[in-house]
Design a protein around this motif. Structure first.
Motif, PDB file in Angstrom:
ATOM      1  N   GLU A 178       0.836  -1.201   0.000  1.00  0.00           N
ATOM      2  CA  GLU A 178       0.000   0.000   0.000  1.00  0.00           C
ATOM      3  C   GLU A 178       0.876   1.259   0.000  1.00  0.00           C
ATOM      4  O   GLU A 178       0.658   2.171  -0.795  1.00  0.00           O
ATOM      5  CB  GLU A 178      -0.860  -0.041   1.265  1.00  0.00           C
ATOM      6  N   LYS A 179       1.881   1.264   0.866  1.00  0.00           N
ATOM      7  CA  LYS A 179       2.709   2.471   1.002  1.00  0.00           C
ATOM      8  C   LYS A 179       3.622   2.704  -0.188  1.00  0.00           C
ATOM      9  O   LYS A 179       3.969   3.843  -0.487  1.00  0.00           O
ATOM     10  CB  LYS A 179       3.518   2.382   2.288  1.00  0.00           C
ATOM     11  N   ASN A 180       4.059   1.632  -0.824  1.00  0.00           N
ATOM     12  CA  ASN A 180       4.996   1.798  -1.946  1.00  0.00           C
ATOM     13  C   ASN A 180       4.299   1.742  -3.309  1.00  0.00           C
ATOM     14  O   ASN A 180       4.954   1.553  -4.322  1.00  0.00           O
ATOM     15  CB  ASN A 180       6.083   0.706  -1.897  1.00  0.00           C
ATOM     16  N   ALA A 181       2.995   1.877  -3.295  1.00  0.00           N
ATOM     17  CA  ALA A 181       2.233   1.725  -4.550  1.00  0.00           C
ATOM     18  C   ALA A 181       2.721   2.680  -5.643  1.00  0.00           C
ATOM     19  O   ALA A 181       2.708   2.318  -6.827  1.00  0.00           O
ATOM     20  CB  ALA A 181       0.753   1.938  -4.281  1.00  0.00           C
ATOM     21  N   ALA A 182       3.154   3.849  -5.254  1.00  0.00           N
ATOM     22  CA  ALA A 182       3.581   4.823  -6.253  1.00  0.00           C
ATOM     23  C   ALA A 182       4.886   4.410  -6.924  1.00  0.00           C
ATOM     24  O   ALA A 182       5.042   4.533  -8.140  1.00  0.00           O
ATOM     25  CB  ALA A 182       3.734   6.183  -5.597  1.00  0.00           C
ATOM     26  N   THR A 183       5.817   3.915  -6.119  1.00  0.00           N
ATOM     27  CA  THR A 183       7.127   3.561  -6.689  1.00  0.00           C
ATOM     28  C   THR A 183       7.171   2.112  -7.179  1.00  0.00           C
ATOM     29  O   THR A 183       8.022   1.745  -7.984  1.00  0.00           O
ATOM     30  CB  THR A 183       8.238   3.724  -5.626  1.00  0.00           C
ATOM     31  N   ARG A 184       6.261   1.297  -6.700  1.00  0.00           N
ATOM     32  CA  ARG A 184       6.214  -0.134  -7.036  1.00  0.00           C
ATOM     33  C   ARG A 184       7.571  -0.816  -6.826  1.00  0.00           C
ATOM     34  O   ARG A 184       8.077  -1.538  -7.706  1.00  0.00           O
ATOM     35  CB  ARG A 184       5.760  -0.332  -8.476  1.00  0.00           C
ATOM     36  N   THR A 185       8.196  -0.510  -5.710  1.00  0.00           N
ATOM     37  CA  THR A 185       9.461  -1.172  -5.389  1.00  0.00           C
ATOM     38  C   THR A 185       9.364  -1.805  -4.001  1.00  0.00           C
ATOM     39  O   THR A 185       8.678  -1.284  -3.122  1.00  0.00           O
ATOM     40  CB  THR A 185      10.655  -0.183  -5.358  1.00  0.00           C
ATOM     41  N   LEU A 186      10.054  -2.903  -3.840  1.00  0.00           N
ATOM     42  CA  LEU A 186      10.110  -3.566  -2.544  1.00  0.00           C
ATOM     43  C   LEU A 186      11.520  -4.128  -2.389  1.00  0.00           C
ATOM     44  O   LEU A 186      11.955  -4.969  -3.176  1.00  0.00           O
ATOM     45  CB  LEU A 186       9.064  -4.679  -2.475  1.00  0.00           C
ATOM     46  N   LYS A 187      12.218  -3.582  -1.390  1.00  0.00           N
ATOM     47  CA  LYS A 187      13.610  -4.001  -1.217  1.00  0.00           C
ATOM     48  C   LYS A 187      13.787  -4.715   0.108  1.00  0.00           C
ATOM     49  O   LYS A 187      13.504  -4.152   1.164  1.00  0.00           O
ATOM     50  CB  LYS A 187      14.526  -2.783  -1.293  1.00  0.00           C
ATOM     51  N   ILE A 188      14.270  -5.930   0.024  1.00  0.00           N
ATOM     52  CA  ILE A 188      14.401  -6.771   1.224  1.00  0.00           C
ATOM     53  C   ILE A 188      15.841  -7.222   1.383  1.00  0.00           C
ATOM     54  O   ILE A 188      16.493  -7.584   0.392  1.00  0.00           O
ATOM     55  CB  ILE A 188      13.464  -8.002   1.113  1.00  0.00           C
ATOM     56  N   TRP A 189      16.315  -7.213   2.608  1.00  0.00           N
ATOM     57  CA  TRP A 189      17.679  -7.694   2.874  1.00  0.00           C
ATOM     58  C   TRP A 189      17.629  -8.800   3.925  1.00  0.00           C
ATOM     59  O   TRP A 189      17.080  -8.608   5.006  1.00  0.00           O
ATOM     60  CB  TRP A 189      18.540  -6.523   3.377  1.00  0.00           C
ATOM     61  N   SER A 190      18.203  -9.925   3.584  1.00  0.00           N
ATOM     62  CA  SER A 190      18.352 -11.010   4.540  1.00  0.00           C
ATOM     63  C   SER A 190      19.837 -11.047   4.926  1.00  0.00           C
ATOM     64  O   SER A 190      20.671 -11.537   4.173  1.00  0.00           O
ATOM     65  CB  SER A 190      17.904 -12.319   3.888  1.00  0.00           C
ATOM     66  N   ALA A 191      20.141 -10.455   6.079  1.00  0.00           N
ATOM     67  CA  ALA A 191      21.541 -10.387   6.529  1.00  0.00           C
ATOM     68  C   ALA A 191      21.855 -11.704   7.227  1.00  0.00           C
ATOM     69  O   ALA A 191      20.988 -12.255   7.897  1.00  0.00           O
ATOM     70  CB  ALA A 191      21.714  -9.225   7.483  1.00  0.00           C
ATOM     71  N   ALA A 192      23.068 -12.179   7.098  1.00  0.00           N
ATOM     72  CA  ALA A 192      23.454 -13.469   7.690  1.00  0.00           C
ATOM     73  C   ALA A 192      22.521 -14.581   7.226  1.00  0.00           C
ATOM     74  O   ALA A 192      21.898 -15.274   8.015  1.00  0.00           O
ATOM     75  CB  ALA A 192      23.474 -13.377   9.202  1.00  0.00           C
ATOM     76  N   CYS A 193      22.434 -14.711   5.910  1.00  0.00           N
ATOM     77  CA  CYS A 193      21.441 -15.632   5.323  1.00  0.00           C
ATOM     78  C   CYS A 193      21.879 -17.087   5.365  1.00  0.00           C
ATOM     79  O   CYS A 193      21.104 -17.978   5.009  1.00  0.00           O
ATOM     80  CB  CYS A 193      21.170 -15.238   3.882  1.00  0.00           C
ATOM     81  N   SER A 194      23.134 -17.329   5.751  1.00  0.00           N
ATOM     82  CA  SER A 194      23.651 -18.693   5.836  1.00  0.00           C
ATOM     83  C   SER A 194      23.434 -19.443   4.514  1.00  0.00           C
ATOM     84  O   SER A 194      23.705 -18.911   3.456  1.00  0.00           O
ATOM     85  CB  SER A 194      22.998 -19.401   7.020  1.00  0.00           C
TER      86      SER A 194
END
Lengths: 125, 274
Positions: free
Chosen positions: B98-114
């Protein structure tokens, strides 16, 4: 908690029992094939919290057992975890379609069986 | 033969300096257990021989890296603890869509993903529950200190024992192919993730702002000072609406007051304070 264990191997039932006991489950009913499992379910009015079920068993296979359980209203919501060495994709899919709640492939680590049981029960809440 | 006190202290200091990981006193057994295979692989009969080599070659070399990798805890599973991923699916992602609807981006980071179970879990949830994201710019960055585990993560190949751990059966058949005894993650899912080596204690180059940061079950291995330094950098990567997820037993009490926590059932999500 009350559990129905269905596996034709006595050793496997012993291993599974040990896992259940570590989880504090002591009320364990055992069946060595699908037919016996259905008898136990009827005998106990389907009053189990979950069931662990093998696939390759004499008399009645796990998939057939599963279909039978899901075909009656009392068995519709019983969490059933298939615990089997049958690990081909289409067979896992067949079990899911027949109504399996989850699937554990043998050999398994005791803690993994425990975690599968916990997540299955959590999802079925 | 078990490791002597002098060698133990040497390894303890080395791992702390190079990776910021604390090995408590009394954990000689852990070092012995983890380093014995490294010693044998390098042609030594026991851990003492290996430690001797480390001392002689104080500059960073392959052996040092092998030792650090062996001592980095890689305990992981798909859908680890389940409830944070339920919150991810039911609360976090819908809110960000809902909040990023304008930019249509979603950035996720999995730190220490093993070995990759966490980023693949994230990818499976996104693919399974949010078909509308197919038209978004979704990026999943997965990082770890250890190169060897990252290679495994990148390969997307898991053993039967590994898929038994936490992976729901339906996800297994939907997103994995079976080859012999191995289960291989399907190409479209693998392509959703960029794997990169990153030491949380060093300078983070090329990192951008994130919408969701998973840094679970890793801060526990660092001392308070290192935790603070990592969380300061984490905060800089967060926007107003970004979420931070820690391990189920981790908290920020006595570490930092830079974050507000929002509780959803059993899961604590953190947002940066402004």
């Amino acid at each position: 908690m009350k559990v129905l264990l269905t596996d034709d191997s006595t050793t496997m039932r012993k291993i599974q029992k040990r896992v259940l006991q570590t989880m504090g489950i002591t009320e364990i009913v055992e069946a060595s094939d699908g037919k016996m499992a259905l008898e136990k379910l009827t005998e106990h009015n389907y009053n189990f919290d979950f069931m662990l079920c093998d696939i390759n068993m004499p008399e009645m296979s796990g998939i057939e057992t599963l279909r039978n359980i899901r075909s009656v209203p009392e068995g519709a919501k019983l969490p059933i975890i298939m615990c089997t060495s049958v690990a081909e994709k289409d067979q896992v899919m067949e079990a899911i379609k027949a109504g399996a709640s989850n699937y554990v492939i043998k050999p398994f680590k005791p803690e993994d069986l425990q975690s599968k049981i916990e997540t299955t029960l959590q999802r079925n809440k | 033969m078990s490791i002597n006190q002098q060698d133990f202290t040497y390894v303890q200091t080395l791992v702390r300096q190079k990776a910021g990981i604390i090995i408590d006193d009394g954990k000689e057994y852990l070092i012995e257990l983890r380093l014995k295979p490294v010693a044998i692989k390098n042609g030594y009969e026991n851990v003492s021989g290996l430690v001797q080599k480390l001392k002689e070659h104080s500059r960073h070399n392959g052996t040092h890296e092998q030792v650090i990798e062996a001592l980095t805890t890689n305990e992981t599973s798909f859908f680890r603890d389940l409830h944070p991923f339920e919150v991810f699916k039911n609360v976090i992602v819908p809110e960000l869509i809902e909040k990023n609807a304008a930019t249509r981006t979603l950035k996720i980071w999995s730190a220490a993903c093993s070995t990759g179970q966490e980023p693949y879990t994230i990818a499976m949830i996104l693919r399974d529950s949010f078909p509308q994201l197919a038209h978004w710019n979704v990026s999943i960055l997965a990082t770890d200190l250890a190169g060897k585990v990252l290679d495994k993560a990148r390969s997307g190949v898991f053993s039967q024992l590994e898929v038994n751990r936490g992976l729901p059966a339906l996800m297994m058949v939907k997103y994995f192919d079976k080859q012999g005894d191995s289960w291989i993650i399907k190409e479209p899912l693998r392509k959703m993730i960029v794997f990169r080596q990153l030491n949380l204690l060093e300078h983070w180059s090329g990192m951008h702002t994130m919408d969701i940061i998973f840094i679970r079950n890793v801060l526990i291995y660092f001392d308070v000072e290192a935790k603070r330094s990592i969380l300061k950098k984490v905060r800089e990567l967060m926007k107003n609406d970004s979420f931070l997820l820690l391990g189920s037993t981790e908290s920020l009490i006595n570490v930092t007051t830079d974050f507000n926590n929002v509780r959803h059932d059993k899961t604590f999500c953190f947002k940066r304070k402004f």
